[in-house]
Design an enzyme around this catalytic site. Structure first.
Site, PDB file in Angstrom:
ATOM      1  N   SER A 109       0.949  -1.352   0.002  1.00  0.00           N
ATOM      2  CA  SER A 109      -0.221   0.189  -0.046  1.00  0.00           C
ATOM      3  C   SER A 109       0.916   1.222   0.155  1.00  0.00           C
ATOM      4  O   SER A 109       0.884   2.092   0.968  1.00  0.00           O
ATOM      5  CB  SER A 109      -0.964  -0.003   1.270  1.00  0.00           C
ATOM      6  N   ARG A 148     -19.971  28.028 -25.179  1.00  0.00           N
ATOM      7  CA  ARG A 148     -20.889  29.161 -25.845  1.00  0.00           C
ATOM      8  C   ARG A 148     -20.316  29.371 -27.251  1.00  0.00           C
ATOM      9  O   ARG A 148     -20.965  30.069 -28.267  1.00  0.00           O
ATOM     10  CB  ARG A 148     -20.893  30.635 -25.293  1.00  0.00           C
ATOM     11  N   ASN A 162      -8.229   1.993  -6.701  1.00  0.00           N
ATOM     12  CA  ASN A 162      -8.733   1.971  -5.533  1.00  0.00           C
ATOM     13  C   ASN A 162     -10.384   1.800  -5.506  1.00  0.00           C
ATOM     14  O   ASN A 162     -10.894   1.100  -4.693  1.00  0.00           O
ATOM     15  CB  ASN A 162      -8.271   3.220  -4.690  1.00  0.00           C
ATOM     16  N   TRP A 205     -18.198  34.193 -16.475  1.00  0.00           N
ATOM     17  CA  TRP A 205     -18.220  33.122 -17.333  1.00  0.00           C
ATOM     18  C   TRP A 205     -16.945  32.293 -17.068  1.00  0.00           C
ATOM     19  O   TRP A 205     -15.917  32.688 -17.530  1.00  0.00           O
ATOM     20  CB  TRP A 205     -18.366  33.317 -18.731  1.00  0.00           C
ATOM     21  N   CYS A 245       2.342   7.061  -7.437  1.00  0.00           N
ATOM     22  CA  CYS A 245       2.423   8.233  -8.094  1.00  0.00           C
ATOM     23  C   CYS A 245       3.176   9.390  -7.765  1.00  0.00           C
ATOM     24  O   CYS A 245       3.547  10.419  -8.134  1.00  0.00           O
ATOM     25  CB  CYS A 245       0.844   8.878  -8.249  1.00  0.00           C
TER      26      CYS A 245
END
Length: 443
Positions: free
Chosen positions: A38, A440, A303, A432, A42
């Site tokens: 375990s 858009r 996981n 936005w 990464c």
């Protein structure tokens, strides 16, 4: 009931923990080929760069914790070489003592992960030629770096190649990347990859595209990499050209494997053989956009699949809802994020699609520190549903890729994106959001 789990990392131990927490007096045996349980694979590039002080910092729970606190019979140095699905046994050998073992099971989980591929290049066994998958791999690279290493060559431009390029730059090494394709990071489209190339060149990384590696030269230790076009002096080489599922021991069993060697599983992590399950990097992953079994080995998926497998093994039904191929990578001063399918993947699946590409700001454009954010959306032209997205920028990428992943998971359209009630304040966003700006602009 007796549960045997092959593999002591993300998927295997996620399953084991679900079993011991939710079953009545289970007997759980886990068989790990190495001696470390375990840990966060990464994080290895950041151990090598020195940003994480010790490799052991990546270990979530050590083997003694599983044994003493949770009652799991956690074995180390146990390499499984055979599974008999008729007799319901697994057997193999102890990698240090050489002694053989056999364990019976009522239910079996295969969670053996993947291993790095090194093609049959000459000189591949020279000292200084490395792969990166485990803590011992990282320690070997770090030991090599203690010598007079100036020029590092990385073969492969995927996740590991990019992250390790950053690590070596951080350590002050000259870095070269050799890629047989015409771009780094094939999970991104060509027009987005150009931003990655610009970032690499800004940090003096030498990029060599469309070159096939043939082998390595050196007397005991590597001194150069030979391709079909050139020979490059190198003090250390990292090979990061892909991975293969650790499923060789299943080849003579009835368990179905796909063309890559991954175990084919259903939504409940079941194989085609009764009482045999699989999860994690060695298994297939259902892709919600492609609508087929894929193989994208990532820790998040391992996981989730492990947890799902553990619950189903104790008859607590839970379905794995699938993946989107969502990922985020830190590469020097940029963050690279993507989810869903790329143009290459959409074309291969004959999807009716179009794209929209825009350059926005990660926060309000008038607020100090606003940076460029490159956005690309893919959408189905028949129903306007979003099918993919890619983001590259200095800040705000992780936020946008996660928002889009949520939208993809729930099959949202371009119009749905426009209507999302996303947070706004000048230090965090424009009125936005860049995703909405892109939506858009779509046809």
């Amino acid at each position: 009931m007796k549960y045997v789990i092959i593999g002591g990392d993300a998927a295997g131990m996620s399953a084991a923990m679900q079993i011991v927490r939710n079953a009545s007096n289970p007997e759980v045996i886990t068989l790990e080929k190495g001696d470390i349980y375990s840990y966060g694979q990464c994080g290895l590039p950041y151990v090598i760069s020195g940003q994480i002080p010790e490799a052991e910092d990546l270990i979530a729970r050590d083997v003694e914790t599983f044994r003493k606190k949770y009652g799991i019979d956690a074995k180390i140095h146990h390499e499984v070489t055979n599974v008999d699905t008729d007799e319901k046994t697994v057997s193999g050998r102890h990698t240090e003592s050489g002694e053989t073992f056999t364990y019976a099971y009522d239910r079996l989980l295969v969670a053996t992960g993947v291993r790095p591929i090194i093609p049959d290049w000459y000189g591949k066994d020279l000292d200084g030629v490395h792969t990166l998958k485990t803590i011992p791999d990282a320690k070997k690279i770090m030991a090599d770096l203690d010598h007079d290493v100036k020029q590092v060559t990385i073969i492969g431009g995927g996740y590991i190649g990019l992250e390790m390029a950053e690590s070596f730059v951080h350590l002050g090494k000259k870095v070269r990347m050799i890629e047989r394709n015409e771009q780094l990071a094939k999970i991104f489209d060509e027009d987005m990859a150009k931003h990655i190339h610009e970032e690499a060149e800004k940090h003096n990384i030498e990029l060599c595209f469309s070159e096939q590696v043939e082998g390595f030269k050196g007397e005991g230790h590597v001194t150069s990499v030979v391709t079909d076009k050139n020979e490059y002096a190198s003090d250390l080489v990292l090979v990061a050209v892909g991975v293969k599922p650790n499923t060789d021991f299943l080849e003579d069993t009835p368990v179905h494997l796909n063309e890559k060697g991954a175990v084919i599983v259903d939504a409940y992590m079941k194989t085609n053989v009764e009482d045999v399950y699989s999860a994690g990097d060695c298994a297939t992953h259902y892709h919600r956009i492609k609508r087929l079994n894929d193989h994208i080995p990532l820790g998040t998926t391992a996981n989730k699949q492990g947890r799902t497998a553990g619950l189903n093994m104790i008859d607590k039904p839970k379905a794995f809802e699938g993946i989107l191929g969502t990922s985020v990578i830190k590469f020097l001063d940029l963050t690279l994020g993507r989810t869903g399918v790329s143009v290459r993947e959409a074309k291969a699946l004959n999807m009716p699609f179009d794209t929209v590409v825009t350059e926005a700001k990660d926060i309000a454009g008038y607020y100090p520190g606003a940076e460029k954010l490159h956005v690309k959306l893919l959408y189905n032209t028949e129903n306007q549903r979003i099918i993919g997205g890619q983001f590259i920028g200095k800040h705000g990428v992780d936020k946008r890729v996660d928002v889009l992943a949520m939208a993809l998971f729930h099959k949202m359209s371009l119009h749905d994106l426009e209507d999302l009630d996303l947070s706004y304040a000048p230090p965090y966003n424009g009125v936005w959001d860049p995703i909405q700006q892109a939506a858009r602009r779509a046809k």
